[in-house]
Scaffold this motif. Structure first.
Motif, mmCIF file in Angstrom:
data_model
loop_
_atom_site.group_PDB
_atom_site.id
_atom_site.type_symbol
_atom_site.label_atom_id
_atom_site.label_comp_id
_atom_site.label_asym_id
_atom_site.label_seq_id
_atom_site.Cartn_x
_atom_site.Cartn_y
_atom_site.Cartn_z
ATOM 1 N N VAL A 151 3.595 6.250 1.035
ATOM 2 C CA VAL A 151 3.058 6.258 -0.330
ATOM 3 C C VAL A 151 2.115 7.443 -0.512
ATOM 4 O O VAL A 151 2.145 8.145 -1.546
ATOM 5 C CB VAL A 151 2.332 4.927 -0.627
ATOM 6 N N SER A 152 1.277 7.701 0.496
ATOM 7 C CA SER A 152 0.313 8.809 0.408
ATOM 8 C C SER A 152 1.033 10.148 0.300
ATOM 9 O O SER A 152 0.653 11.021 -0.500
ATOM 10 C CB SER A 152 -0.600 8.801 1.639
ATOM 11 N N LEU A 153 2.088 10.352 1.104
ATOM 12 C CA LEU A 153 2.848 11.603 1.045
ATOM 13 C C LEU A 153 3.497 11.789 -0.322
ATOM 14 O O LEU A 153 3.545 12.900 -0.867
ATOM 15 C CB LEU A 153 3.919 11.614 2.144
ATOM 16 N N THR A 154 4.006 10.710 -0.883
ATOM 17 C CA THR A 154 4.643 10.785 -2.204
ATOM 18 C C THR A 154 3.629 11.194 -3.265
ATOM 19 O O THR A 154 3.905 12.036 -4.132
ATOM 20 C CB THR A 154 5.273 9.422 -2.564
ATOM 21 N N VAL A 155 2.439 10.600 -3.207
ATOM 22 C CA VAL A 155 1.384 10.926 -4.172
ATOM 23 C C VAL A 155 0.965 12.387 -4.042
ATOM 24 O O VAL A 155 0.671 13.073 -5.041
ATOM 25 C CB VAL A 155 0.170 9.995 -3.972
ATOM 26 N N LEU A 156 0.961 12.927 -2.812
ATOM 27 C CA LEU A 156 0.547 14.312 -2.569
ATOM 28 C C LEU A 156 1.661 15.316 -2.850
ATOM 29 O O LEU A 156 1.497 16.512 -2.623
ATOM 30 C CB LEU A 156 0.067 14.465 -1.121
#
Length: 436
Positions: free
Chosen positions: A292-297
């Motif tokens: 999820v964090s990679l997608t947001v970034l």
């Protein structure tokens, strides 16, 4: 149930009024060691022998010797498996002994065994002796009578009101000993709660005393007094067979112990499995959060791969967990054995004025008999019990009245037994004099 819960018990066996010898046997074995408790539990057993000469007596004695010994010696088996194995081995031993001696041919015995264990109450059963549970004003029969009457009802051949009027009561369809192979019922585990009372008995009791009466007596009296009154009632009503009764009462949980009904001991293997599932769940959660964090970034492809991987692994982990849980459940519940979660029949165990009136009538009839037959009794104790029973009735304190009726009946039945012993003794001496 916990090892720390005390179990009060009482047992009593009586020859009855019509038999020349007592073919019933019983045994109680209480655990004191924690390891033995975890793997086995407390054992209570009644056996009612059958056969000519001393065959029935031998068969029941072999059963109460063999089953506890084999059961507590068993290792690497569940409690239900160990109990079933012990009963089967007892059947083999009795059958083998019967085939070796013509005097003991087709000797047999019933067997009703109760185990109070960490998993609850488990009943191993062959024949028409019974196991009851008395709880909160109700008596439940936990064992199935292996008799012609009950089998006809189970198969739908006859209705209960018809079969009990037309078919003989004492024809049993299963017992230990006559045949090399026996079918064993293993019931439970039934959850146990503090205050539960369990009663095991031979059919010498149930042939004369109704379920409602058994429940009322056991609910109201201390267990030792209840044993005596039950046997006295069976004898007053004819005493046509040997009578054996075991009563066991489950005590309260000690202070400071958790309130769960059944204790599930955590083994080292279970603890390791728990740690494994916890670590795996944390890893999958971290993998999902990273995705999820990679997608947001803005790293959509690595993020999507991380999320997809966490979902796929979660599904695989759930499948593996479910398979493991089912295998563990099958191992511990022994699905190949008889399992019943409901009693076979139930009745009220509440004390009624009608039953108290009956006890008063029994007391009155016995008192008249001791006057006519000149039995020797403790008149002072008898008068005291009579006065207290009258007072209990007048004050509507039915528990006190019942206890005093039971006391009076016991005093008079003791007088009757002493009288019968004296008659038999005198008769024996007369026979000896006539032959000399």
């Amino acid at each position: 149930m916990r090892l720390e819960q005390t179990v009060q018990y009482s047992s009593r066996s009586d020859i009855g009024l019509r038999r020349r010898n007592n073919q019933d046997s019983c045994v109680v074995q209480i655990c004191t060691d924690r390891e033995e408790w975890k793997n086995h539990g407390h054992l209570f057993m009644v056996a009612d022998g059958m056969g000519g000469h001393a065959a029935g007596e031998l068969a029941s004695k072999m059963a109460v010797d063999t089953i506890p010994h084999t059961f507590f010696k068993s290792r690497d088996l569940s409690i239900k498996e160990a109990l079933k194995k012990a009963i089967v081995i007892a059947n083999n031993s009795i059958n083998r002994r019967g085939t070796e001696n013509p005097d003991f041919e087709r000797m047999g015995t019933t067997c009703t065994t109760l185990v109070l264990s960490p998993r609850g109450a488990i009943v191993g059963h062959v024949g028409d002796s019974r196991c009851y549970r008395i709880r909160e004003g109700q008596i439940d029969q936990l064992s199935f009578d292996h008799s012609l009457q009950w089998e006809l009802i189970r198969r739908g051949k006859m209705k209960p009101e018809e079969v009990f009027m037309t078919e003989p009561r004492h024809v049993i369809t299963r017992s230990l000993g006559p045949d090399p192979v026996v079918e064993v019922d293993v019931e439970g585990p039934y959850p146990t709660i503090p205050g539960d009372i369990y009663l095991l008995c031979s059919d010498g009791l149930t042939g004369h005393v109704q379920d409602e009466e058994i429940g009322a007596i056991v609910s109201q009296l201390p267990i030792g007094e209840a044993c005596r009154l039950l046997i006295n009632l069976a004898n007053v009503r004819g005493g046509s067979d040997n009578v054996t009764v075991i009563i066991a009462k489950v005590g309260a949980l000690p202070e400071g112990t958790p309130s769960e009904d059944e204790e599930e001991a955590i083994t080292p293997e279970q603890r390791k499995r728990g740690i494994f599932w916890l670590v795996a769940a944390w890893i999958l959660a971290i993998l999902f959060v990273v995705g999820v964090s990679l997608t947001v970034l803005g790293e959509k492809l690595p993020g999507a791969i991380s999320i997809a991987l966490s979902v796929i692994l979660s599904g695989a982990l759930f499948f593996f967990w479910n398979r493991t849980r089912q295998a563990y459940s099958a191992k511990n519940n022994n699905l190949d054995e008889t399992v019943s979660s409901k009693p076979y029949r139930s009745a009220s165990a509440r004390l009624t004025p009608k039953f108290l009136s009956h006890l008063a009538a029994v007391e009155s009839e016995l008192y008249q008999t001791i006057q006519e037959e000149n039995w020797t009794v403790n008149q002072k104790e008898l008068n005291d019990a009579y006065e207290k029973s009258k007072k209990g009735l007048s004050e509507k304190n039915y528990s006190v009245a019942m206890r005093q009726f039971a006391r009076a009946i016991d005093i008079m039945m003791e007088g009757m037994n002493n009288y019968r012993k004296q008659i038999n003794h005198d008769s024996k001496w007369k026979e000896d004099d006539s032959t000399s």
